[in-house]
Design an enzyme around this catalytic site. Sequence first.
Site, PDB file in Angstrom:
ATOM      1  N   GLY A 110     -20.193  18.606 -49.324  1.00 20.61           N
ATOM      2  CA  GLY A 110     -21.384  17.785 -49.123  1.00 20.61           C
ATOM      3  C   GLY A 110     -21.148  16.364 -49.592  1.00 20.61           C
ATOM      4  O   GLY A 110     -20.076  16.053 -50.139  1.00 20.61           O
ATOM      5  N   LYS A 111     -22.093  15.507 -49.408  1.00 21.93           N
ATOM      6  CA  LYS A 111     -21.986  14.136 -49.883  1.00 21.93           C
ATOM      7  C   LYS A 111     -23.336  13.445 -49.777  1.00 21.93           C
ATOM      8  O   LYS A 111     -24.145  13.796 -48.905  1.00 21.93           O
ATOM      9  CB  LYS A 111     -20.995  13.346 -49.012  1.00 21.93           C
ATOM     10  CG  LYS A 111     -20.432  12.122 -49.700  1.00 21.93           C
ATOM     11  CD  LYS A 111     -19.278  12.513 -50.581  1.00 21.93           C
ATOM     12  CE  LYS A 111     -18.724  11.352 -51.372  1.00 21.93           C
ATOM     13  NZ  LYS A 111     -17.591  11.799 -52.195  1.00 21.93           N
ATOM     14  N   THR A 112     -23.563  12.478 -50.654  1.00 19.86           N
ATOM     15  CA  THR A 112     -24.747  11.626 -50.541  1.00 19.86           C
ATOM     16  C   THR A 112     -24.292  10.176 -50.527  1.00 19.86           C
ATOM     17  O   THR A 112     -23.437   9.783 -51.325  1.00 19.86           O
ATOM     18  CB  THR A 112     -25.688  11.842 -51.754  1.00 19.86           C
ATOM     19  OG1 THR A 112     -26.138  13.202 -51.729  1.00 19.86           O
ATOM     20  CG2 THR A 112     -26.889  10.918 -51.702  1.00 19.86           C
TER      21      THR A 112
END
Length: 415
Positions: A110-112
């Site tokens: 995931g990543k933000t």
Amino acid sequence: LTKEGKTEMQSTGKKVGGVDISSISKILHLSPPEVSLLERIEKEMTIGLRVNCGDETMILNAYVVYHSTARGPAKGGIRLAPNVTLEETRDLAERMTWKTALTHIPFGGGKTGIRIDPRTLTSFTKSLIIARLVQEIRNELVSGNDYIPAPDLGTGPPEMAVIYNEIRNPECVTGKPTHVGGLPGRKEATGRGVSYSTIYALEHIHSIDVKKSKIAVQGFGNVGSWASKFLYEKGAKIVAVSDIEGGTYNPEGLDIPKLFEYSKKNRTIKGVGGKVITNEDLFSLDVDVFIPAAVENVIDKNTANKIKAKIVVEGANGPTTHEGDIILSKKGKTVIPDILANSGGVIASYVEWKSSKSGSITKRQEVYDTIEEGIGSSYKDVIAAAERYKISYRNAAAVIAVDEVVKAMHDRGWA
Ligand code: NAD
């Protein structure tokens, strides 16, 4: 799945995350529905993040991407950067899926990304931004099974402490400050892994003694400075390092411990302890290893042609473009892909998560040993797959990672 194997989930639209699924699928003989599942992002959100700073309200574009949770909760950092896009966030989330799969860590990817220049923010404003983000994704964080964030560019332990404060569960986030469950050795973990990856490539693939090696490092931030320091301690000659403003070059070898301390107190290391060198000229130095440890896409069709080093160790995420990769391959360079070379950080995050879950105490040396064991074992797998399928180390790493994710999808009944 529909008849064509399509789902309602978002398509990545183009090849991102450094893995060409269609060519890897031929090696692994994947079925169309498996390929379709792999090419899709599980979940993504574009959020207009309203941050009330008292005298003004900022509205920031935030992107949260869970590329895959087939193997466990989506793991990936929170990046604050002025030019971050949804596409970049997808790319980085996907790289995390492959990195955790290659290293057999029970996480997904995931990543933000939050579009703001962190240099314009006070630490208080940063904490308000992170607290607002937590409000938006609270359910995923509370469950502990959806998303486990960590620091990335523009964030660090203080911002992870904000997440801990909001959720009040130490296992919901990694990269915490050491006094609240953070790991000794986490801050240098990625650089430690990059140095170990470099030594492995030098000694096991090229039979070059690290003590006789010459190395150039682009980027003297967290990853580049720690990697340089560990390699220097092992006897390598680091002849050049750089940052965004330029570099410093000394053919006799730089005094890395001095530069390391200098970089903590000064804006740039350009020309310190050596001659000024541009980031452009860094590529063409006569060295054994070139370590890009700064930003994405620096090795493109122009710069790849200049590289004289026998070995490129990708400290940064995605430093090589597709065109750059083809040129390096034609020139017979050994490229150690990012998902292997810089996996020390996520290995350490896994150790932190385990300690937070169990309440156990982990010593720095144990963290180092786990990183070296993890990277050493992935190296053996990658070399064996490269020999078996006659493919590059990049594709070999991708084959192993994709295979792991497909197996997990089957085990969970998704495919
Ligand atoms: P950082 O911000 O601490 O350091 C980045 C360094 O690169 C700085 O010295 C900066 O001046 C330099 N730089 C920036 N733009 C440049 C340019 N155009 N040319 C040359 N130098 C430039 O960042 P970091 O944490 O060291 O991360 C570096 C890379 O490694 C990123 O791609 C990041 O995603 C990746 N990475 C970091 C970690 C980690 O644990 N920090 C883990 C895995 C991957």
